[in-house]
Enzyme design. Structure first.
Site, mmCIF file in Angstrom:
data_model
loop_
_atom_site.group_PDB
_atom_site.id
_atom_site.type_symbol
_atom_site.label_atom_id
_atom_site.label_comp_id
_atom_site.label_asym_id
_atom_site.label_seq_id
_atom_site.Cartn_x
_atom_site.Cartn_y
_atom_site.Cartn_z
ATOM 1 N N ILE A 89 30.045 75.504 29.435
ATOM 2 C CA ILE A 89 28.961 76.246 29.232
ATOM 3 C C ILE A 89 29.029 77.025 28.412
ATOM 4 O O ILE A 89 29.495 78.345 28.639
ATOM 5 C CB ILE A 89 28.159 76.267 30.355
ATOM 6 C CG1 ILE A 89 27.690 75.235 31.557
ATOM 7 C CG2 ILE A 89 26.469 77.032 29.307
ATOM 8 C CD1 ILE A 89 27.494 73.855 30.381
ATOM 9 N N THR B 98 18.218 60.919 13.920
ATOM 10 C CA THR B 98 19.917 60.595 15.316
ATOM 11 C C THR B 98 21.106 59.985 14.336
ATOM 12 O O THR B 98 22.478 61.153 15.112
ATOM 13 C CB THR B 98 18.823 59.695 16.104
ATOM 14 O OG1 THR B 98 18.307 60.073 16.711
ATOM 15 C CG2 THR B 98 20.359 59.150 16.975
ATOM 16 N N GLY C 11 55.750 76.870 6.118
ATOM 17 C CA GLY C 11 56.270 77.385 7.234
ATOM 18 C C GLY C 11 55.817 79.189 8.092
ATOM 19 O O GLY C 11 55.345 79.114 9.115
ATOM 20 N N GLU D 54 29.458 68.208 21.422
ATOM 21 C CA GLU D 54 28.332 68.431 21.252
ATOM 22 C C GLU D 54 28.347 66.501 21.243
ATOM 23 O O GLU D 54 28.058 65.870 20.402
ATOM 24 C CB GLU D 54 27.824 68.759 19.793
ATOM 25 C CG GLU D 54 27.503 70.056 20.681
ATOM 26 C CD GLU D 54 26.141 70.147 20.032
ATOM 27 O OE1 GLU D 54 25.303 69.519 19.959
ATOM 28 O OE2 GLU D 54 25.969 70.660 21.124
HETATM 29 C C1 FAD Z 1 34.953 75.139 23.867
HETATM 30 C C2 FAD Z 1 33.652 73.804 24.972
HETATM 31 C C3 FAD Z 1 32.246 74.194 24.364
HETATM 32 C C4 FAD Z 1 31.550 73.505 24.906
HETATM 33 N N1 FAD Z 1 30.408 74.057 25.310
HETATM 34 C C5 FAD Z 1 29.093 72.906 26.393
HETATM 35 C C6 FAD Z 1 28.047 72.997 26.183
HETATM 36 O O1 FAD Z 1 27.685 74.790 25.854
HETATM 37 N N2 FAD Z 1 26.738 72.571 26.817
HETATM 38 C C7 FAD Z 1 27.453 71.727 26.976
HETATM 39 O O2 FAD Z 1 26.785 70.838 27.974
HETATM 40 N N3 FAD Z 1 28.902 70.860 27.126
HETATM 41 C C8 FAD Z 1 29.822 71.997 26.218
HETATM 42 N N4 FAD Z 1 31.161 71.591 26.214
HETATM 43 C C9 FAD Z 1 31.651 70.037 26.702
HETATM 44 C C10 FAD Z 1 31.443 69.034 25.515
HETATM 45 O O3 FAD Z 1 30.227 68.549 25.222
HETATM 46 C C11 FAD Z 1 32.435 68.044 26.478
HETATM 47 O O4 FAD Z 1 33.751 68.300 26.570
HETATM 48 C C12 FAD Z 1 33.147 66.746 25.805
HETATM 49 O O5 FAD Z 1 31.243 66.154 25.530
HETATM 50 C C13 FAD Z 1 33.117 65.480 26.594
HETATM 51 O O6 FAD Z 1 33.320 65.352 27.547
HETATM 52 P P1 FAD Z 1 34.529 65.457 28.282
HETATM 53 O O7 FAD Z 1 35.231 66.517 28.698
HETATM 54 O O8 FAD Z 1 33.880 65.396 30.248
HETATM 55 O O9 FAD Z 1 34.507 64.145 28.023
HETATM 56 P P2 FAD Z 1 34.503 62.983 29.029
HETATM 57 O O10 FAD Z 1 33.557 61.932 28.900
HETATM 58 O O11 FAD Z 1 35.137 62.847 30.233
HETATM 59 O O12 FAD Z 1 35.691 61.934 27.737
HETATM 60 C C14 FAD Z 1 37.598 61.962 27.615
HETATM 61 C C15 FAD Z 1 37.610 60.629 26.710
HETATM 62 O O13 FAD Z 1 37.429 59.517 26.547
HETATM 63 C C16 FAD Z 1 36.654 58.837 25.758
HETATM 64 N N5 FAD Z 1 35.142 57.987 25.848
HETATM 65 C C17 FAD Z 1 34.534 58.538 26.861
HETATM 66 N N6 FAD Z 1 33.663 57.503 26.920
HETATM 67 C C18 FAD Z 1 33.636 56.787 25.820
HETATM 68 C C19 FAD Z 1 33.535 55.547 25.479
HETATM 69 N N7 FAD Z 1 31.867 54.777 26.033
HETATM 70 N N8 FAD Z 1 33.927 54.859 24.492
HETATM 71 C C20 FAD Z 1 35.430 55.153 24.063
HETATM 72 N N9 FAD Z 1 35.546 56.498 24.576
HETATM 73 C C21 FAD Z 1 35.385 57.277 25.658
HETATM 74 C C22 FAD Z 1 35.947 60.406 24.950
HETATM 75 O O14 FAD Z 1 35.671 60.199 23.641
HETATM 76 C C23 FAD Z 1 36.867 61.476 24.933
HETATM 77 O O15 FAD Z 1 38.079 61.028 24.685
HETATM 78 C C24 FAD Z 1 31.971 72.178 25.264
HETATM 79 C C25 FAD Z 1 33.053 71.694 26.148
HETATM 80 C C26 FAD Z 1 33.914 72.738 24.999
HETATM 81 C C27 FAD Z 1 35.957 71.767 25.159
#
Ligand code: FAD
Length: 443
Positions: A157, A313, A340, A363
């Site tokens: 978050i 969207t 480099g 996002e």
């Molecule tokens: C620095 C940082 C700040 C953030 N800030 C916020 C925030 O303020 N609020 C908030 O709610 N979240 C936040 N996030 C979370 C962010 O939105 C999620 O990390 C992101 O949505 C991906 O979710 P995950 O990390 O659980 O990956 P997962 O959903 O587990 O996905 C892992 C991999 O599988 C792929 N994948 C998943 N489903 C599919 C599919 N159906 N088809 C193909 N590929 C797929 C993904 O693209 C990814 O490559 C933040 C993340 C980071 C790293």
């Protein structure tokens, strides 16, 4: 009417954001990246300068900016530091579900404080075991009388460790997918809310990222932003309005990487010439410039759609996807131009490359954006051309049809496309050998 001109007020805002970025963000960007901290006083300065919360509508005392204002400003912040820009933008993300919610008393209760008392609000859908699959939220909201009791953990978050308020998405039933998702405005000081340690990251270290844990946190019914069944749509509507801003982060980042690379290419010498004189380097610069310009067109288009009260969207997904993918490419090529030195911490491009890497993840990942656009292209989009089976005949290739021979029907093989002229379909297709049943009458 098509018009890419910014209004005088938007140009003023761009100028103000640019000055703030150069004077306040740029000089401290590498320091806060190095120490992995988010400077609250910087956020306060932006707030005092009127560069935070501009999107709060005028009827709640705000400025009522549209998304165009937001993306114009965000590009400038990100050009100085993508990490700090993420924290500076986070109130817009945290506020969006509240602004979109139908709960008017809740808006009246919280918006004045956010506007007048420098309160930060974060946004939380993601959890330790779920990010992309928002319908798979596990944080539990149990109804108790008219109130709800929250139990679970949010993760990743932004500004989680600094925010006073939180837009929290939870579910009344983890097995019910979209149907159970709901949303609440939660205060950090409520009993049972705890903030996790700051999460160590590759880049965007100027933005604060933590987990948030809820243990029997009582949420009064007044703080419901979306009742069960409406939370998923609220989250998606939020993303449709905030993804253009992520695209704007990407433009600002790519723009700076490009500017630094151009500057370097004009000065660095090799083989008796400036490296900027080599066509290989010029082509890299041309592609960088094209990508920055194209990204801005897409981001502004998505923001414009939102400001016209259209559903942004798909435009938002395309803009977020294209701008963030190309920002990484631009930053990477900028580093290449530096040779480099690009790989060292003495020049700014290694940080921009690390920072840009996040854009493809938060996002909604690039994979998720592809999924959204593919879903629309294959199901929602209305084609202009007729279906293949209903294509008009290429009559000029058929002498009989050209002669206007009456009484002859036309049949098209649905497998290979062969067109047969005759009163009946042939017994067998002379090209692909499929039987008569493969033929359809062309009307
Ligand atoms: C620095 C940082 C700040 C953030 N800030 C916020 C925030 O303020 N609020 C908030 O709610 N979240 C936040 N996030 C979370 C962010 O939105 C999620 O990390 C992101 O949505 C991906 O979710 P995950 O990390 O659980 O990956 P997962 O959903 O587990 O996905 C892992 C991999 O599988 C792929 N994948 C998943 N489903 C599919 C599919 N159906 N088809 C193909 N590929 C797929 C993904 O693209 C990814 O490559 C933040 C993340 C980071 C790293």
């Amino acid at each position: 009417m098509l018009d890419f001109t910014l209004t005088p007020a938007q140009l003023d805002l761009q100028q103000q954001a640019r000055e703030f970025a150069r004077k306040e963000i740029l000089p401290v960007a590498w320091y806060y990246d190095e120490i992995d901290e988010t400077p609250l006083p910087l956020l306060k300065k932006a707030y005092d300068a009127g560069l935070i919360n501009g999107d709060i509508p005028q009827n709640y005392g705000g400025k009522g900016w549209g998304l165009i204002e937001n993306v114009v400003m965000t590009e400038e912040f990100a050009a100085a530091c993508p990490g700090l820009a993420t924290s500076l933008f986070d109130n817009s993300l945290g506020l969006e579900p509240l602004l979109l919610s139908k709960n008017e008393p809740l808006k009246k209760k919280y918006l004045p404080g956010i506007l007048n008392d420098f309160k930060l609000i974060c946004f939380a859908t993601s959890e330790p075991t779920m990010g992309s699959d928002v319908a798979g939220i596990r944080c539990k909201a149990e109804q108790d009388g008219e109130d709800y009791v929250l139990n679970g953990t949010k993760y990743w978050i932004t500004n989680g460790g600094m925010a006073d308020y939180m837009s929290i998405f939870a579910t009344v039933d983890p097995d019910s997918q979209h149907k159970g998702v709901c949303a609440f405005l939660v205060e950090r000081d409520w009993e049972g809310v705890s903030i996790g340690r700051k999460i160590p990251k590759l880049g965007q270290r100027g933005s604060n990222t933590t987990g948030i844990h809820f243990k029997d946190v009582r949420v009064p019914k007044e703080n419901v932003m979306a009742p069960p069944g409406e939370g998923f749509v609220l989250a998606m509507q939020t993303f449709a309005r905030t993804r253009p801003a992520i695209g704007a982060f990407a433009i600002g980042t790519a723009r700076s990487a490009m500017e630094f690379a151009i500057d370097y290419a004009k000065k660095r010498r090799a083989f008796g010439a400036k490296i900027g004189d080599f066509q290989a380097i010029q082509h890299k610069i041309a592609e960088m410039y094209q990508k920055v310009e194209t990204s801005r067109l897409l981001v502004w288009k998505a923001a414009w759609e939102a400001d016209q009260a259209m559903d942004p969207t798909i435009a938002a997904s395309i803009a977020k996807f294209y701008a963030t993918e190309t920002a990484l490419e631009v930053a990477n090529e900028a580093l290449q131009i530096f040779g480099g030195y690009g790989y060292t911490k003495m020049f700014p491009v290694e940080k921009l490359l690390r920072d840009a890497r996040l854009f493809r993840i938060y996002e909604g990942t690039s994979e998720v954006q592809r999924q959204i656009v593919a879903g629309y292209a294959m199901n929602g989009y209305r084609p202009v051309m007729p279906p293949l089976e209903e294509l008009p005949l290429h009559r000029e290739m058929d002498p009989a049809a050209l002669a206007g021979e009456p009484g002859k029907s036309t049949w098209r093989c649905r497998i290979c496309g062969y067109v047969h002229y005759g009163d009946e379909a042939p017994q067998e297709c002379p090209y692909c050998f499929f039987p008569q049943s493969a033929f359809k009458a062309v009307v």
